[in-house]
Design a protein around this motif. Structure first.
Motif, mmCIF file in Angstrom:
data_model
loop_
_atom_site.group_PDB
_atom_site.id
_atom_site.type_symbol
_atom_site.label_atom_id
_atom_site.label_comp_id
_atom_site.label_asym_id
_atom_site.label_seq_id
_atom_site.Cartn_x
_atom_site.Cartn_y
_atom_site.Cartn_z
ATOM 1 N N TYR A 52 35.404 21.406 92.789
ATOM 2 C CA TYR A 52 35.929 20.152 93.351
ATOM 3 C C TYR A 52 37.162 20.427 94.208
ATOM 4 C CZ TYR A 52 38.019 15.499 93.612
ATOM 5 O OH TYR A 52 38.585 14.325 94.065
ATOM 6 N N ARG A 53 38.088 21.209 93.658
ATOM 7 C CA ARG A 53 39.330 21.476 94.391
ATOM 8 C C ARG A 53 39.070 22.249 95.672
ATOM 9 N NH1 ARG A 53 44.955 24.074 91.964
ATOM 10 N NH2 ARG A 53 46.140 23.951 93.917
ATOM 11 N N VAL A 54 38.166 23.233 95.594
ATOM 12 C CA VAL A 54 37.847 24.047 96.766
ATOM 13 C C VAL A 54 37.260 23.200 97.888
ATOM 14 C CG1 VAL A 54 36.254 25.796 97.658
ATOM 15 C CG2 VAL A 54 37.536 26.243 95.568
ATOM 16 N N THR A 55 36.220 22.430 97.564
ATOM 17 C CA THR A 55 35.544 21.641 98.598
ATOM 18 C C THR A 55 36.469 20.587 99.190
ATOM 19 O OG1 THR A 55 34.611 20.213 96.874
ATOM 20 C CG2 THR A 55 33.236 22.003 97.686
ATOM 21 N N HIS A 56 37.277 19.964 98.346
ATOM 22 C CA HIS A 56 38.175 18.918 98.856
ATOM 23 C C HIS A 56 39.358 19.501 99.617
ATOM 24 C CE1 HIS A 56 35.757 16.314 96.343
ATOM 25 N NE2 HIS A 56 36.341 15.281 96.888
ATOM 26 N N ARG A 57 39.803 20.690 99.239
ATOM 27 C CA ARG A 57 40.903 21.325 99.969
ATOM 28 C C ARG A 57 40.514 21.553 101.426
ATOM 29 N NH1 ARG A 57 41.742 26.871 100.381
ATOM 30 N NH2 ARG A 57 40.690 27.371 98.417
ATOM 31 N N ILE A 58 39.320 22.059 101.645
ATOM 32 C CA ILE A 58 38.866 22.337 103.011
ATOM 33 C C ILE A 58 38.457 21.062 103.733
ATOM 34 C CG2 ILE A 58 37.248 23.624 104.451
ATOM 35 C CD1 ILE A 58 38.974 25.506 102.939
ATOM 36 N N SER A 59 37.624 20.233 103.085
ATOM 37 C CA SER A 59 37.109 19.036 103.753
ATOM 38 C C SER A 59 38.231 18.050 104.076
ATOM 39 C CB SER A 59 36.026 18.363 102.909
ATOM 40 O OG SER A 59 36.522 17.982 101.649
ATOM 41 N N ASN A 60 39.225 17.942 103.206
ATOM 42 C CA ASN A 60 40.357 17.050 103.494
ATOM 43 C C ASN A 60 41.157 17.555 104.688
ATOM 44 O OD1 ASN A 60 39.713 15.321 101.403
ATOM 45 N ND2 ASN A 60 41.220 16.149 99.981
ATOM 46 N N PHE A 61 41.280 18.876 104.802
ATOM 47 C CA PHE A 61 41.981 19.435 105.963
ATOM 48 C C PHE A 61 41.207 19.133 107.237
ATOM 49 C CE2 PHE A 61 42.601 22.883 109.032
ATOM 50 C CZ PHE A 61 43.954 22.714 109.290
ATOM 51 N N VAL A 62 39.899 19.334 107.199
ATOM 52 C CA VAL A 62 39.060 19.051 108.368
ATOM 53 C C VAL A 62 39.191 17.585 108.770
ATOM 54 C CG1 VAL A 62 36.679 18.876 109.199
ATOM 55 C CG2 VAL A 62 37.416 20.904 107.936
ATOM 56 N N LYS A 63 39.125 16.690 107.811
ATOM 57 C CA LYS A 63 39.194 15.258 108.112
ATOM 58 C C LYS A 63 40.573 14.840 108.619
ATOM 59 C CE LYS A 63 35.475 14.016 104.939
ATOM 60 N NZ LYS A 63 35.072 13.330 103.683
ATOM 61 N N SER A 64 41.597 15.642 108.308
ATOM 62 C CA SER A 64 42.944 15.336 108.803
ATOM 63 C C SER A 64 43.068 15.573 110.312
ATOM 64 C CB SER A 64 43.987 16.197 108.075
ATOM 65 O OG SER A 64 43.946 17.552 108.525
ATOM 66 N N LEU A 65 42.054 16.214 110.902
ATOM 67 C CA LEU A 65 42.064 16.502 112.339
ATOM 68 C C LEU A 65 41.487 15.355 113.167
ATOM 69 C CD1 LEU A 65 40.696 20.176 112.141
ATOM 70 C CD2 LEU A 65 43.087 19.420 112.070
ATOM 71 N N LYS A 66 41.100 14.296 112.496
ATOM 72 C CA LYS A 66 40.381 13.180 113.124
ATOM 73 C C LYS A 66 41.085 12.619 114.357
ATOM 74 C CE LYS A 66 38.723 8.487 112.179
ATOM 75 N NZ LYS A 66 38.585 7.410 111.154
ATOM 76 N N ASP A 67 42.385 12.469 114.296
ATOM 77 C CA ASP A 67 43.109 11.791 115.372
ATOM 78 C C ASP A 67 43.537 12.702 116.511
ATOM 79 O OD1 ASP A 67 42.890 9.330 114.053
ATOM 80 O OD2 ASP A 67 44.691 9.716 112.857
#
Length: 213
Positions: A127-142
């Motif tokens: 859970y931590r691994v997948t969310h660490r990366i995916s949350n970073f990717v989604k932070s690039l949205k703007d």
């Protein structure tokens, strides 16, 4: 926006068949440096608006080699968010040895992460691994960007990319792992839905081989 995910080049520990997580960082092989220059040439015409890399040495050097070949050089941002899985007690251990002691756990790690018990090894959770990366990717949205390059590691990128594509933990290894010096491309318009464009591409190696014959 297109997201280009690259796994770092092959290292000494990769060659030796050792676990190399966030705590291990063996050097890139000389042959891998040559491959990464080829990969950089393969991607040279793509103007990356942003380049992000894990701050571990093997990924940093990979990102530097690739961007040096690019026609539109960019500064690289190094981040802990793209680091490899923290594998705890597994770090540096021979994969073959651990597989003989924990066959079910190693099978789960390779094929069904829903059954991987990270606590046995004091490792980072799925859970931590997948969310660490995916949350970073989604932070690039703007960001005002068309193409972003992200350089990281095999286990984390494999799991996180499949997670972004909507896979549950049991399916995160459905297509196997990512090869060293491979590129995987996702495209998204809203950072909620992601489309797979290219998976684990190493075709540049064959293309160069054909040209040399």
């Amino acid at each position: 926006m297109k997201l280009y995910f690259v796994r770092h080049g092959k290292t000494q520990w990769n060659l030796e068949g050792r676990f190399q997580g966030a705590g291990g960082d063996s050097p890139l092989l000389e042959s891998s440096v040559k491959e990464l220059k080829l990969l950089g040439h393969y991607l040279k015409d793509i103007k990356f608006d942003r380049v992000y890399s894990s701050d571990l040495k093997r990924a940093k050097l990979t990102s530097q080699i690739i961007t040096q070949e690019n026609l539109y050089p960019m500064d690289i941002t190094y981040t802990k968010n793209l680091r490899e899985w923290n594998l705890g007690k597994l770090e540096g251990q021979k994969i073959s040895l651990v597989s003989s002691i924990y066959p079910k756990q190693m099978k789960a790690f390779r094929h069904n992460l829903a059954q991987f018990d990270h606590s046995i090894f004091d490792a980072e959770s799925v859970y931590r691994v997948t969310h660490r990366i995916s949350n970073f990717v989604k932070s690039l949205k703007d960001l005002q960007a068309q193409n972003i390059l992200l350089v990281g590691h095999g286990a984390t990128l494999t799991a996180a990319i499949q997670s972004l594509l909507g896979c549950e933990p049991a399916q995160l290894r459905r297509d196997g792992g990512l090869d060293n010096a491979s590129v995987t491309i996702l495209e998204t318009a809203d950072f909620k839905h992601f489309e797979l464009i290219t998976w684990n591409d190493t075709s540049y190696k064959k293309a160069v081989l054909k040209q040399s014959i």
